[in-house]
Design an enzyme around this catalytic site. Structure first.
Site, PDB file in Angstrom:
ATOM      1  N   HIS A 132      -3.826  -5.040  -0.184  1.00 60.56           N
ATOM      2  CA  HIS A 132      -3.410  -5.574   1.115  1.00 60.56           C
ATOM      3  C   HIS A 132      -3.483  -7.100   1.073  1.00 60.56           C
ATOM      4  O   HIS A 132      -4.556  -7.672   1.255  1.00 60.56           O
ATOM      5  CB  HIS A 132      -4.340  -5.049   2.217  1.00 60.56           C
ATOM      6  CG  HIS A 132      -4.116  -3.611   2.531  1.00 60.56           C
ATOM      7  ND1 HIS A 132      -3.165  -3.184   3.430  1.00 60.56           N
ATOM      8  CD2 HIS A 132      -4.700  -2.495   2.039  1.00 60.56           C
ATOM      9  CE1 HIS A 132      -3.187  -1.867   3.491  1.00 60.56           C
ATOM     10  NE2 HIS A 132      -4.098  -1.413   2.649  1.00 60.56           N
TER      11      HIS A 132
ATOM     12  N   CYS B 227       0.836  -1.205   0.000  1.00 61.03           N
ATOM     13  CA  CYS B 227       0.000   0.000   0.000  1.00 61.03           C
ATOM     14  C   CYS B 227       0.876   1.262   0.000  1.00 61.03           C
ATOM     15  O   CYS B 227       1.611   1.506  -0.943  1.00 61.03           O
ATOM     16  CB  CYS B 227      -0.995  -0.055   1.158  1.00 61.03           C
ATOM     17  SG  CYS B 227      -2.337   1.162   0.992  1.00 61.03           S
TER      18      CYS B 227
ATOM     19  N   GLU C 187      -2.581  -9.170   3.245  1.00 60.42           N
ATOM     20  CA  GLU C 187      -2.979  -9.696   4.570  1.00 60.42           C
ATOM     21  C   GLU C 187      -4.491  -9.632   4.775  1.00 60.42           C
ATOM     22  O   GLU C 187      -5.015 -10.246   5.709  1.00 60.42           O
ATOM     23  CB  GLU C 187      -2.239  -8.941   5.677  1.00 60.42           C
ATOM     24  CG  GLU C 187      -2.741  -7.545   6.004  1.00 60.42           C
ATOM     25  CD  GLU C 187      -2.288  -6.439   5.054  1.00 60.42           C
ATOM     26  OE1 GLU C 187      -2.578  -5.266   5.350  1.00 60.42           O
ATOM     27  OE2 GLU C 187      -1.655  -6.730   4.010  1.00 60.42           O
TER      28      GLU C 187
END
Length: 193
Positions: free
Chosen positions: A175, A77, A177
């Protein structure tokens, strides 16, 4: 394997640590140059505003250290955006790892882009086992322009680089994750690089 997450106060670190824990690895959060240099892999995350994040990097000297790293480095990001040459956000000079500028989406679309979007034109071992048009989770108002370093693209108002690669440096706008199985696969791939 020694994993470091660069700590420069740019938020959202816990979810990245938890993602690696689910894969069986403990990632240390550090701003210690020695720890970072001796890591097998380095994660350069970021949530927030580019110019203030760059000031924090400069205060700690990490702006000088990161471009010299030789092991695989993954910018996520804002981390990816700070690895670019310049960002319109706060008129910020970046680390120059990726020779590309970061621009703001126009007001013709809802900003920030928040939610799931597809990635296409996948061109790297980072995307092994991830199919074209896979959905990833994004939250951003700024984007990296299409360029030679682009290894994935997304479309939101225009086609932009949603992932970049230059030598041992990788960057993703999304992202991983928070991107379910595909994001987990990307992190696994990064650990194998």
């Amino acid at each position: 394997m020694k994993l470091s997450i660069v700590n420069y106060g740019a938020g959202n670190i816990k979810s990245i640590q938890f993602a690696f824990q689910r894969l069986g690895y403990d990632a240390i959060l550090t701003d210690n140059p020695e720890e970072i240099i001796t890591s097998d892999k380095v994660i350069f995350p970021g949530v927030g505003e580019a110019s203030s994040a760059m000031v924090k990097l400069q205060q700690s000297g990490l702006d000088q250290l990161i471009p010299t790293l030789k092991q695989p480095v993954l910018g996520i990001c804002l981390g990816m955006q700070l690895m670019c040459s310049h960002s319109e956000e706060g008129d910020t000079t970046g680390l120059g790892i990726f020779d590309v500028n970061v621009k703001r989406f126009s007001n013709k679309v809802k900003v920030p882009q928040m939610g799931w979007n597809t990635i296409s034109n996948l061109k790297s071992d980072l995307f092994k086992g991830i199919k074209e048009k896979e959905y990833m989770y994004l939250v951003h108002s700024y984007y990296a322009e299409q360029c030679e370093a682009s290894i994935a693209t997304s479309d939101y108002e225009l086609e932009y680089a949603s992932a970049l690669e230059n030598d041992n440096f990788f960057g993703v706008q999304f992202h991983p994750e928070k991107s379910s199985k595909a994001g987990e696969q990307l992190l696994k791939n990064f650990l194998k690089l």
